[in-house]
Design a protein around this motif. Structure first.
Motif: not given
Length: 820
Positions: A796-815
């Motif tokens: 039901f819920a609308a996304p909170r776009y500002q909270d979306i991202g990759f988990k921590n730097r190790q998991a996400a890697g650099s941009p």
């Protein structure tokens, strides 16, 4: 996903248009069963890998698949679609987004408070805006934006091409409050769903003039007020790129950029595998691929027992090798080419599977439900008894299991047209129609005059045209008088939405009861005679899966058998009369079961909780003998055959499976179905919206405002000046004045509890009218990069776009690592 077009003007329109049956959106749903009180079930929770903001890395880009680039960025135009909703949600204010339970919840990023401060003599709502809320050009959000949007959408200025104006036409004036951050909205008449207004809220630069509203907002949004701003649109690349809003006053967006990328449903698996997208709605087949990829991780990534070549037996493999290395050069060349082609397919499939291991399937139930629509405008379904018979022949639990069971989701049929399980006010109202009951369905059809031998009989009314018209006119007048007399004695029941009143409404346009002039005994004798005349006609069950195109369920021609006539055919079907004992044995079995009385009539049914009177055939209606249960019914020389329209696209397999099961269920009560499969792109516009169907499957989204958003879907169609029918969004063409009145009362009822009770009454009436049969809430399957947080199947819920991202730097890697 396709959407039906709506003419320019001020037609009331549901917040999201009908969801068509393409891709994953064709898959079914959850719901309640038979409860007399409000459901307390939470429904299925969202699945988004929630994570605290401090555990989410800053930076990077996420690519999100959409079906197509939005036709417009103006959510109030007729061709606004799901991509419009998704993208504007990240760019513009939504004052009351839905929460996880489907309730509207105040958004503190834009409002400090909003409430009704006066009820008499006029309803007044006071909005207190967040002091930091500003548009991307630095101007603060305020009363001028509210005023401009009201004037554009209230329906008084035809220069604004609006698709909906519900609620805005009730506003009398908008004023500045005690300061610039307060907005006073005064209504000319009460409006319970005031929280639905001004979402999304556009800047006055867009809503202030017809040119900007009609054309300017279609291709760009220069001034926004969300966590992201619109950076650019590339039609050649099929992308809409959003960038972090530097003026955003709320929680800073974790992502640098958010890219919405056009990817057709059939190309989603490949797009995920090659890294083109990180988030994508998918169908069950792609979900299976991802599950298999994760299962095979322990096998060095190699597919186990699936993919190209997995179906080849050892004997076939040996034969192929022998042919490739044999002495016949021509055969060897062909065999070698086939083996090489298969080898490349295996390598490509294995590479895709290896890449798919980086994804996980987020799974919930979408805030939308799939229904069986019955077109009551003309033909057999114009008779409410036939519609109720169709509804009562359906095993809705089996249909829900067909789609939801394999996905591990709760396979329960939906019990409401106006709320989904877990939403406030959800209650199963299906009891107003009655539970699945084959014998009752057959009896309803018999009462409507559809019999086993009816297709072989000439039309009963053979009088001259003018004389026949006089008789019909007289009958209609007498029926109308009867209906008006009934109203006084059933008014209380109607208001309560109980079973006794739901089928005796005074606002029905036609009363399709059979002539009461003959005695029950004579009627039963006629029906018994007709049943015996065709009791041995037995058709084999239709296959669950058919070829594309047109076929007729229940009309399986056998060698030497005459071809049956479809609805509208001039020729009649002639059947051999069965042995007299067959009918007698069938009648004896029904008597033993307590269905028939000694005089051969149907025994009075037991009262069933919540069942409406019209959901059962009148006492004295003979049910067909079991021996004739598979013979197709007919009347006046025509067989009872319904046009069943289904989409033919590759993503609609589940929907077609449901359609096939429905056809078999109807065949068991003597109803044939002529199934036509049409392209997805023309399915809604050329068939549903135009009324060129008897039966169809399509979906509606959930809403937190049923009194506003539900009314145009179930409103009674009205004749237009040109002779056509104004149906708003009621594509079943089935409605009553009483249902409209209940919606109107609920929309003006400021007491939430009282408004919900009115909606429950309306839902019971909609069930009893049997124009729309909810089947299930649709599943929501979303493939997501396993390192992403706060995104997936939102429910039901609308996304909170500002909270979306990759988990921590190790998991996400650099941009740079994440750049696609």
């Amino acid at each position: 996903m396709s959407h039906v077009g709506v003419p320019r003007g001020t037609v009331r329109k549901r917040r999201s248009l009908a969801l068509l049956t393409a891709g994953v959106l064709t898959i079914p749903v959850l719901a309640g069963c038979s409860s007399g009180g409000e459901e307390t079930s939470r429904g299925v929770p969202q699945d988004i890998a929630p994570a605290a903001r401090e555990t989410v890395a800053d930076g990077s880009t996420v690519n999100w698949a959409v079906d197509a680039l939005p036709a417009t960025f103006n959510a109030f135009q007729a061709d606004a679609d799901s991509a419009t909703t998704r993208i504007t949600g990240a760019l513009l204010p939504t004052l009351f987004p839905m929460d996880r339970t489907g309730r509207p919840k105040l958004n503190p990023d834009y409002l400090e408070s909003a409430k009704v401060i006066e009820r008499e003599p006029r309803q007044v709502v006071l909005y207190k805006l967040n002091q930091q809320a500003v548009w991307s050009d630095g101007r603060e959000i305020g009363a001028p934006d509210f005023v401009a949007q009201w004037r554009a959408l209230r329906g008084k200025d035809s220069a604004f091409w609006t698709a909906r104006n519900a609620g805005y036409e009730r506003i009398e004036k908008i004023e500045r409050g005690a300061d610039d951050l307060q907005v006073r909205v005064t209504f000319s008449k009460p409006y319970a769903d005031w929280r639905a207004l001004f979402s999304p809220l556009y800047p006055k630069e867009i809503t202030g003039s017809p040119d900007a509203f009609n054309d300017g907002a279609r291709t760009t949004l220069k001034n926004t007020a969300g966590p992201f701003v619109l950076r650019g649109v590339s039609k050649s690349k099929g992308t809409v790129t959003l960038a972090r809003n530097p003026r955003w006053w709320g929680d800073r967006a974790k992502l640098d950029t958010l890219v919405f990328r056009e990817v057709a449903a059939k190309d989603r698996t490949q797009a995920l595998a090659d890294g083109t997208v990180d988030v994508a709605d998918i169908d069950a087949a792609t979900a299976d691929r991802i599950a298999l990829a994760r299962r095979d991780r322990g096998n060095n990534g190699q597919p186990l027992n699936h993919g190209p070549g997995s179906e080849i037996t050892p004997a076939q493999a040996l034969r192929s090798w022998a042919q490739a290395h044999g002495s016949d050069e021509d055969v060897a060349e062909i065999a070698q080419a086939a083996r090489e082609k298969n080898r490349k397919a295996v390598v490509a499939y294995a590479a895709e599977q290896k890449a798919l291991r980086d994804f996980v399937v987020r799974k919930s139930l979408e805030p939308a439900y799939t229904q069986l629509a019955l077109n009551g405008e003309s033909g057999p379904l114009a008779d409410d008894r036939v519609r109720r018979a169709v509804a009562r022949a359906l095993d809705r639990e089996e249909l829900a299991r067909t789609v939801l069971g394999p996905l591990g989701l709760p396979a329960k049929p939906l019990g409401s047209h106006l709320a989904l399980a877990g939403q406030p006010g959800y209650q199963d109202g299906s009891g107003a129609l009655g539970e699945q009951n084959t014998k009752e369905a057959q009896a309803l059809l018999a009462d409507a005059g559809w019999t086993r031998g009816g297709a072989a009989e000439p039309p009963k009314d053979t009088k001259a045209g003018s004389e026949a018209e006089k008789k019909d006119s007289k009958d209609n007048k007498e029926d109308k008088g009867d209906e008006e007399d009934k109203d006084n004695s059933t008014k209380k029941d109607a208001e309560d939405g109980t079973k006794k009143g739901s089928d005796k409404e005074t606002d029905k346009e036609t009363d399709k009861e059979t002539d009461k002039g003959s005695t029950d005994k004579e009627a039963a004798a006629e029906r018994d005679k007709a049943d015996q005349a065709s009791a041995d006609r037995d058709s084999e069950d239709s296959a669950a899966s058919r070829d594309e195109g047109l076929y007729i369920v229940g009309d399986d021609n056998k060698p030497g058998a005459p071809a049956p006539a479809t609805v509208g055919s001039a020729s009649a079907v002639h059947v051999l009369a069965p042995a007299r004992t067959a009918g007698a044995q069938g009648t004896a079995l029904l008597r033993q079961a307590g269905v028939l009385g000694e005089d051969g009539t149907v025994a009075a049914p037991e009262k069933k909780p919540g069942g409406a009177a019209g959901a059962y055939a009148p006492v004295g209606t003979a049910a067909p003998a079991p021996a004739a249960a598979k013979g197709q019914l007919g009347k006046d020389g025509k067989t009872l055959t319904l046009r069943f329209v289904l989409p033919s696209g590759p993503g609609s397999q589940s929907l077609r499976s449901v359609g096939d099961k429905i056809a078999v269920m109807l065949e068991k009560i003597g109803i044939g179905t002529e199934i036509t499969k049409v392209p997805d792109e023309s399915y809604f516009k050329d068939h549903i919206a135009s009324g060129a169907y008897d039966l169809a499957l399509y979906s509606w989204p959930a809403t937190a405002y049923p009194a506003t958003d539900g009314r145009p879907i179930y409103a009674k169609p009205e004749p237009a000046t040109d002779g056509s029918l104004l149906v708003e969004q009621n594509y079943t063409r089935v409605g009553t004045d009483h249902i409209d009145q209940l919606f109107d009362k609920a929309a003006a009822e400021l007491d939430e509890k009282a408004a919900r009770e009115l909606m429950k009454q309306a839902d019971a009436r909609i069930w009893a009218a049997a124009g729309s049969i909810p089947l299930f809430q649709r599943p929501q399957l979303v493939a997501v990069d396993k390192k992403l947080a706060n995104v997936g199947a939102f429910g039901f819920a609308a996304p909170r776009y500002q909270d979306i991202g990759f988990k921590n730097r190790q998991a996400a890697g650099s941009p740079a690592d994440r750049k696609k």
